[in-house]
Design a protein around this motif. Sequence first.
Motif, PDB file in Angstrom:
ATOM      1  N   VAL A 122       0.845  -1.178   0.000  1.00 40.79           N
ATOM      2  CA  VAL A 122       0.000   0.000   0.000  1.00 40.79           C
ATOM      3  C   VAL A 122       0.883   1.231   0.000  1.00 40.79           C
ATOM      4  CG1 VAL A 122      -1.768   1.297   1.227  1.00 40.79           C
ATOM      5  CG2 VAL A 122      -1.809  -1.197   1.265  1.00 40.79           C
ATOM      6  N   TYR A 123       0.641   2.126  -0.929  1.00 44.30           N
ATOM      7  CA  TYR A 123       1.396   3.364  -1.001  1.00 44.30           C
ATOM      8  C   TYR A 123       0.444   4.516  -0.748  1.00 44.30           C
ATOM      9  CZ  TYR A 123       4.759   0.277  -3.222  1.00 44.30           C
ATOM     10  OH  TYR A 123       5.608  -0.761  -3.490  1.00 44.30           O
TER      11      TYR A 123
ATOM     12  N   GLU B 250      -1.472  14.724  -3.076  1.00 44.88           N
ATOM     13  CA  GLU B 250      -0.821  13.760  -3.968  1.00 44.88           C
ATOM     14  C   GLU B 250      -1.798  12.782  -4.588  1.00 44.88           C
ATOM     15  OE1 GLU B 250       1.903  12.085  -1.219  1.00 44.88           O
ATOM     16  OE2 GLU B 250       3.461  13.576  -1.590  1.00 44.88           O
ATOM     17  N   TRP B 251      -3.098  12.903  -4.308  1.00 42.72           N
ATOM     18  CA  TRP B 251      -4.074  12.008  -4.907  1.00 42.72           C
ATOM     19  C   TRP B 251      -4.102  12.223  -6.410  1.00 42.72           C
ATOM     20  CZ3 TRP B 251      -6.039   7.953  -2.609  1.00 42.72           C
ATOM     21  CH2 TRP B 251      -6.152   7.942  -1.209  1.00 42.72           C
ATOM     22  N   ARG B 252      -4.192  11.122  -7.152  1.00 50.72           N
ATOM     23  CA  ARG B 252      -4.280  11.203  -8.604  1.00 50.72           C
ATOM     24  C   ARG B 252      -5.623  10.664  -9.062  1.00 50.72           C
ATOM     25  NH1 ARG B 252       0.646   8.146 -11.149  1.00 50.72           N
ATOM     26  NH2 ARG B 252      -0.221   9.085 -13.032  1.00 50.72           N
ATOM     27  N   TYR B 253      -6.146  11.249 -10.112  1.00 52.07           N
ATOM     28  CA  TYR B 253      -7.439  10.854 -10.659  1.00 52.07           C
ATOM     29  C   TYR B 253      -7.272  10.540 -12.136  1.00 52.07           C
ATOM     30  CZ  TYR B 253      -8.996  13.101  -6.369  1.00 52.07           C
ATOM     31  OH  TYR B 253      -9.165  13.445  -5.057  1.00 52.07           O
TER      32      TYR B 253
END
Length: 284
Positions: free
Chosen positions: A62-63, A69-72
């Motif tokens: 799990v990273y 830093e969330w990416r969509y």
Amino acid sequence: MRAGSAATESGAFFSLDLYAARVDMVDVNEHSAGTCRRTRRGRWSHWAGSLAVLVAICSARVYGGTSAEWRYWQAEQGLGDSYIESVSRTPDGLFWAVHADVASLSRFDGRDWVKIPSPFLHNQFDSLDGHNGWIFGANTLQHLQDAKWSAFDLPKAKNYKILRVLDLGNSQALVLFSNRLARFSASTQTLEPLSVAPPDSKLDGFVSLVRALDGSVWIVGNHGVARFSYGPSATAPYSWKEYPTDRLGMETLSSPIAGQGADLFLTGTERATRRRVALWLCQG
């Protein structure tokens, strides 16, 4: 949330009420260390009241990141389509997204999405090698091999309703029906029943399955779960170990997620209260 536990002959189930007002969380650090011991706060700590967090708890790696830093990802970032009907994670760590009425299968390696031309797909795709694999729709098995798709229709009878399919390699698939497991071969186009469940099985029919991190398979039934191990391409020797849920008073088991070691997460409904709860089978 309300936590509880019940021991089986060879393990323990723990339940968590998903709808109660109070929140008792699962201690991720305790779990990730491979332990099932009680802490001062009990077995449950650090859950955010959402079952989706189980995916993060049970993943092999799990990273995390900060909110910045969330990416969509949508179609503009490489997905076959912004609408996703199902997502699956295969043993090699790849994620596969199915887009239903869009003829594309999306594969994610942690950095980039790759679009794979496909027929219209539903349900979850499964692959052992990251390139070839299986999926199903209604009573049709669909096989991806060397970038080409093949479809195999099964009889349209009640006892042939497919519930789940897993890739076994060598153009073979493990197929789950409500009353049996079978192995399908694309090369011979034959469906072979597998006599693996004991005659005195307590599961009372099958509803779902999920691949464990060690390559074995968790089978979810109406009254419990079983861990099924096998040789290459689902050949003998077979191993079948059951974990009944009758003592928990549970029914309508679903949504299994394999955790580390012999852990399994799923949901169920309490017969007495009709509440939906999360279940954790701890270390088998």
